[in-house]
Design an enzyme around this catalytic site. Structure first.
Site, PDB file in Angstrom:
ATOM      1  N   CYS A  26       0.680  -0.774   0.610  1.00 29.55           N
ATOM      2  CA  CYS A  26      -0.110  -0.432  -0.675  1.00 29.55           C
ATOM      3  C   CYS A  26       0.739   0.759  -0.213  1.00 29.55           C
ATOM      4  CB  CYS A  26      -1.083   0.395   1.606  1.00 29.55           C
ATOM      5  SG  CYS A  26      -2.291  -1.165   1.183  1.00 29.55           S
ATOM      6  N   HIS A  70     -10.332   9.920 -11.320  1.00 26.39           N
ATOM      7  CA  HIS A  70      -9.083   9.441 -12.053  1.00 26.39           C
ATOM      8  C   HIS A  70      -8.329  10.883 -11.701  1.00 26.39           C
ATOM      9  CE1 HIS A  70     -11.959   7.342 -14.328  1.00 26.39           C
ATOM     10  NE2 HIS A  70     -10.851   7.055 -15.006  1.00 26.39           N
ATOM     11  N   GLU A 109     -12.866   0.696  -1.080  1.00 24.66           N
ATOM     12  CA  GLU A 109     -12.403   0.537  -2.066  1.00 24.66           C
ATOM     13  C   GLU A 109     -11.665  -0.751  -2.634  1.00 24.66           C
ATOM     14  OE1 GLU A 109      -8.211   2.030  -0.099  1.00 24.66           O
ATOM     15  OE2 GLU A 109      -8.175  -0.916   0.921  1.00 24.66           O
TER      16      GLU A 109
END
Length: 121
Positions: A26, A70, A109
């Site tokens: 991560c 994005h 997520e």
């Protein structure tokens, strides 16, 4: 009659978690297809039969989604360390003044991981 009304929103974004130890996956830049659920709670109006017009929730949330979609989350003010927990609080801070009865923000997520935030109460 009191209800909880929830609406889902989605966006795609990249991130890394700089607070994670070196070598943790991560810590490297990666992306997610995020789902944000915004829930409000309160009494149903006896005349209209509803708590909120869904459009009211969309009007508050969609500009925030546009800021994130994005993008690299770390580059957005307040999200320099964009954990799910901090992302949930980021949404809460911006939506609380606009959505009376804001009850819960859920940040998902992956299909298996989510954070549920109900403010600092």
């Amino acid at each position: 009659m009191k209800v909880i009304l929830a609406k889902d929103f989605e966006f795609e974004a990249a991130q890394w978690l700089p607070s994670f130890p070196e070598g943790h996956h991560c810590r490297r830049i990666h992306g997610h297809s995020f789902r944000v659920t915004v829930a409000v709670s309160g009494p149903v109006d006896p005349v209209t039969g509803i708590l909120y017009d869904h459009a009211r929730i969309s009007e508050a949330v969609e500009p925030l989604i546009a800021l994130l979609d994005h993008r690299v989350l770390n580059e957005i003010a307040g999200l320099e360390n964009p954990s799910m927990e901090r992302l949930a609080a980021w949404f809460w801070e911006r939506l609380f003044p606009q959505l009376p009865g804001l009850y819960e923000i859920v940040i998902q997520e992956t299909s298996k991981t989510r954070c549920i935030y109900r403010g600092d109460t």
